[in-house]
Scaffold this active site. Structure first.
Site, PDB file in Angstrom:
ATOM      1  N   ARG A 179       1.426  -1.733   0.011  1.00  0.00           N
ATOM      2  CA  ARG A 179      -0.389  -0.001   0.121  1.00  0.00           C
ATOM      3  C   ARG A 179       1.240   1.102  -0.050  1.00  0.00           C
ATOM      4  NH1 ARG A 179      -2.953  -3.304  -1.706  1.00  0.00           N
ATOM      5  NH2 ARG A 179      -4.281  -3.941  -1.407  1.00  0.00           N
ATOM      6  N   SER A 228     -11.650   0.779   2.643  1.00  0.00           N
ATOM      7  CA  SER A 228     -10.133   0.391   3.234  1.00  0.00           C
ATOM      8  C   SER A 228      -9.615   1.740   4.069  1.00  0.00           C
ATOM      9  CB  SER A 228      -9.867  -0.510   2.751  1.00  0.00           C
ATOM     10  OG  SER A 228      -9.095  -1.530   4.041  1.00  0.00           O
ATOM     11  N   GLU A 298      -5.008   3.566   5.802  1.00  0.00           N
ATOM     12  CA  GLU A 298      -4.802   3.516   4.598  1.00  0.00           C
ATOM     13  C   GLU A 298      -5.068   5.098   3.454  1.00  0.00           C
ATOM     14  OE1 GLU A 298      -6.431   0.158   1.303  1.00  0.00           O
ATOM     15  OE2 GLU A 298      -5.476  -1.093   3.308  1.00  0.00           O
TER      16      GLU A 298
END
Length: 307
Positions: A179, A228, A298
């Site tokens: 990520r 998310s 995130e």
């Protein structure tokens, strides 16, 4: 609040600029959460050359922030000083396929990349169908879903640095991590090339249908959400940790932890950026207290708090 209008000075310094400059432009409608204050200046370039020209002539002391489709973003209620750049689908949203390669502009939706690949019988890019963002965001975050991620398929990415210079970076030069990427954060991605593999069209469509079915049954995709919220810790699922900490359905103001999927935060209708970020920090604190594990955001959070 309103920021000082810097538009006249910039227009005078950039007589050949073709893109649009908007002072004190609200950013709330540009994010999926529908929250946040204004950009001191919002710039929408016409094409890569226009973007490079703008950056080359932009005073160095002005901060620059890039936003995409706003799917994975919290804009704080005080807004953003300096310049916010948003690449438009008109200038940066094309996607095409040749052989086993898909080329796409940074403003192209990840879903469009998957659809373009499928139409050309290119497999391996189906995971993009389940990511609610743009190519630019996928490059910056190494976006992934359903067991695959951007670094698995990227050939190269193009972008423009803060000094107006154009760059092309290979997959290795992107320095991908989970990520994230290690590329200079000032580089604004403009396009990318991905490689898949020629496959049976029915297999590709079946895989895309699986991805879509998973999203619809497991995620609150019809809510005002940012996707998310927290990265999965090594060997753990963030949603399970959040659920175990008793945070399912937790509320702060107009913000709520999704009942459907605990790793999604929702604007129930009247949330502020402060509500959503405070809820996220409350979740982090409860998970840390319950499990000893620290969750990492995130979702990107930008801007300043309202006075």
């Amino acid at each position: 609040m309103a920021f000082p209008d810097i538009t006249p000075d910039l227009k005078a310094a950039m007589p050949q600029l073709r893109g649009r400059l908007l002072a004190n432009q609200s950013l709330a409608e540009l994010t999926w959460f529908r929250v946040g204050g204004p950009a001191q200046l919002l710039f929408t370039p016409i094409d890569e050359d226009d973007l490079a020209y703008f950056l080359k002539h932009l005073p160095g002391e002005l901060p620059v922030t890039v936003v995409g489709v706003g799917s994975n973003l919290i804009v704080r209620d005080g807004g953003l000083p300096g310049v916010v750049i948003r690449l438009s689908p008109r200038g940066f949203g094309d996607a095409s396929a040749a052989g086993d390669i898909v080329s796409a502009g940074a403003a192209a939706l990840d879903k469009r990349v998957a659809e373009t690949a499928a139409a050309a019988n290119i497999g391996g890019l189906e995971f993009f169908f389940g990511i609610p963002g743009t190519v630019g965001g996928a490059l910056r975050m190494n976006a992934g879903a359903n067991g695959a991620e951007t670094r698995d398929v990227l050939i190269e990415a193009s972008g423009v640095s803060r000094d107006g210079e154009k760059h092309t970076l290979t997959n290795a030069q992107m320095k991908f991590v989970y990520r994230g990427s290690g590329v200079d954060p000032s580089i604004i991605f403009t396009s990318a090339r991905f490689r898949g593999a020629i496959a049976a069209p029915e297999a590709i469509r079946a895989r895309m249908s699986e991805v879509q079915a998973h999203r619809e049954t497991a995620q609150p995709i019809r809510e005002k959400t940012g996707g998310s919220t927290f990265q999965n810790p090594p060997g753990q699922s963030a949603w399970k940790l959040i659920d175990a900490a008793g945070c399912r359905g937790l509320r702060v103001g107009g913000a709520q932890v999704s009942e459907m999927h605990c790793n999604f935060l929702i604007n129930t209708g009247n949330a502020t950026g402060h509500d959503i970020e405070t809820l996220g920090e409350t979740v982090r604190a409860r998970v840390k207290e319950k499990s000893g594990i620290e969750l990492h955001w995130e979702i990107k959070r930008i801007g300043i708090e309202r006075d």
